[in-house]
Every structure is written in structure tokens, then in C-alpha cells.
Design an enzyme around this catalytic site. Sequence first.
Site, mmCIF file in Angstrom:
data_model
loop_
_atom_site.group_PDB
_atom_site.id
_atom_site.type_symbol
_atom_site.label_atom_id
_atom_site.label_comp_id
_atom_site.label_asym_id
_atom_site.label_seq_id
_atom_site.Cartn_x
_atom_site.Cartn_y
_atom_site.Cartn_z
ATOM 1 N N LYS A 182 0.833 -1.195 0.000
ATOM 2 C CA LYS A 182 0.000 0.000 0.000
ATOM 3 C C LYS A 182 0.873 1.252 0.000
ATOM 4 C CE LYS A 182 -1.788 -1.368 3.790
ATOM 5 N NZ LYS A 182 -2.592 -1.560 5.031
ATOM 6 N N THR A 213 -7.399 9.206 9.320
ATOM 7 C CA THR A 213 -7.005 7.976 8.620
ATOM 8 C C THR A 213 -6.801 6.816 9.586
ATOM 9 O OG1 THR A 213 -4.685 8.690 8.725
ATOM 10 C CG2 THR A 213 -5.936 9.227 6.717
ATOM 11 N N GLY A 215 -7.262 3.517 11.291
ATOM 12 C CA GLY A 215 -7.933 2.269 10.926
ATOM 13 C C GLY A 215 -8.017 1.987 9.445
ATOM 14 N N THR A 216 -7.278 2.742 8.615
ATOM 15 C CA THR A 216 -7.374 2.508 7.171
ATOM 16 C C THR A 216 -6.883 1.109 6.784
ATOM 17 O OG1 THR A 216 -5.247 3.649 6.927
ATOM 18 C CG2 THR A 216 -7.226 4.917 6.458
ATOM 19 N N GLY A 217 -5.779 0.662 7.400
ATOM 20 C CA GLY A 217 -5.259 -0.659 7.062
ATOM 21 C C GLY A 217 -6.207 -1.767 7.475
ATOM 22 N N CYS A 218 -6.773 -1.638 8.672
ATOM 23 C CA CYS A 218 -7.760 -2.622 9.143
ATOM 24 C C CYS A 218 -8.965 -2.662 8.208
ATOM 25 C CB CYS A 218 -8.221 -2.271 10.551
ATOM 26 S SG CYS A 218 -6.911 -2.111 11.776
#
Length: 284
Positions: A182, A213, A215-218
Amino acid sequence: MSAMQGAHGETPRALTIAGSDSGGGAGIQADLKTFAALGVFGTSAITALTAQNTLAVRSAFEVPLEMIAAQIDAVMEDIGVGAAKTGMLSSPEIIQVVAERVRHWRLRLVVDPVMVAKGGEQLLQERAIETLRSTLLPLAEVVTPNLPEAEVLAGRPVQDVAAMREAARAIHALGPRLVVVKGGHSTGPAVDILFDGQEFRELRAERVSTKNTHGTGCTFSAAITAFIARGWPTEEAVVRAKRYISGAIQQADTLHIGHGHGPVDHFWLLDRDLEGPAAPDEAR
């Protein structure tokens, strides 16, 4: 047909194996919100309890190993899932227990290699990195590292698209079927690199200027898991998840949560005006 009903009348189900975020923006809470927003019934196995908000992670407590395994087994013995994902797995012992249950239940797995919280707090012990690389990644259908995580997993600097491609190749050699590196930590357009072991694909979106932003990866990895659970081919699930997380980030500033890095808008797809007048059967 119900929003949670699959093509054959079955309810799509997914499992998140991750830490709990008391602030609701990441971890188990973000995953379950994402599953619900995408029409999937969510189940969970909590690996750690965290005391956190939009400003910082104040404390974390690891769930006993036997309880982690028991949660996964309880879900699988009765409910079952079409796909699962991992988030915060802080120790080698937790990773090993989760990997054993993943093998036992033959789960289709999305791995979000969570290492550091948005506020900079370490969520993966240094001694757990090699266990993650050697034990869990070979079981993954998809792994979704951001640039700092890709640097750790690939063992090399990752600062541009060319380096992202090389990192994706190195991480793929560890065993996952698909790698998504990412580009959220880079500059310019938000470019993710998808690699299936043979071909590279660039997934692009406009970069959004926002501090919200958390929690974007979760959320991205949960969206991939949800689309797999709904029956989409894995690569298409990644593409659809990219569209979903891009919209959630674009709408993040419509939320006003906390005083630090706020969450993205997990429910931006819902076309309902909850502030408008009640429907006739609700006006009582």
C-alpha cells in the site's frame, strides 16, 4: 434478496482475528463495521484488549492463548466463515496459535501485518517479526503491508513505486498468494502495488488530504475479506476493497470523532439520510 444474502441464499460470513480498539476506529471494531457495511455477517476472535482513542494507545493486554484458540474454534464449529483476516497479533506465541487454527480450519486468510499504531505505538514485538514471516505469511491468500511494514518484511527500503514492486516480489517469495503493498505513506496519487507472483498491477486513487485515517489498514483488509466471503475472485476483491477504502477516506472529514487521528467513514456507502424526516410508519 437481503443485503446479507448470497447468490445461493446463504449469508456471507467472515472472521476477524485481531485486537480490540476501545476508540472504535481500528481493530476488531473497524473490521466488524466494514463487514456490516459490505453485507457480510461478522464474527471475531479478540487477540488483545487496548485502551486507546484518537490520540494514543494507552495500554494493551494480550488475551490468553487458549482463549484466542477457543474463540476461533467456537465460531468455526457452529457458524463457519467464507474468509478470515488477521490484525494485531503482538507476540510469536499468538501468531503460532492463530496459524495452527488457520491450518486446522483451512481458512482463506487475509493478513494485515499490523506493526505500529497510527500514533506510533509498537503493536508487534520485535521477536515476533520472523514468526510472522515464516509461520503466517505462507498461509495467506492476501497480505497487505503498508510501506514501513513492507520494508520490515522485505528487508529493504521502500520509498517509490519501483521499490514497492521489488518489495512485493520479496514478500511474495515468503509464501502468500497475493501481495498488496500500500502506498498511503508515500506522496502523490495513492498507488498500491498488487503482485500475484507473475504480474504487477497498479491500483490508483486520488490522495485525500485529511488527518482522519485511523484504521485505514484494518478497514482495507477487512473489505478484501468481506468481498472474498461474498464470493468474488481474490484479485477482484482487492480492487473492490480499494474503491471502498478510497470512498471511506474521502468521506472521513464528514465525521467529527475525537481530537487526534479520527476514523474513516465505514458507512459512506449507505444512501440514507438519518437526519431527515421519519418514514410514515416511523412517525409515531
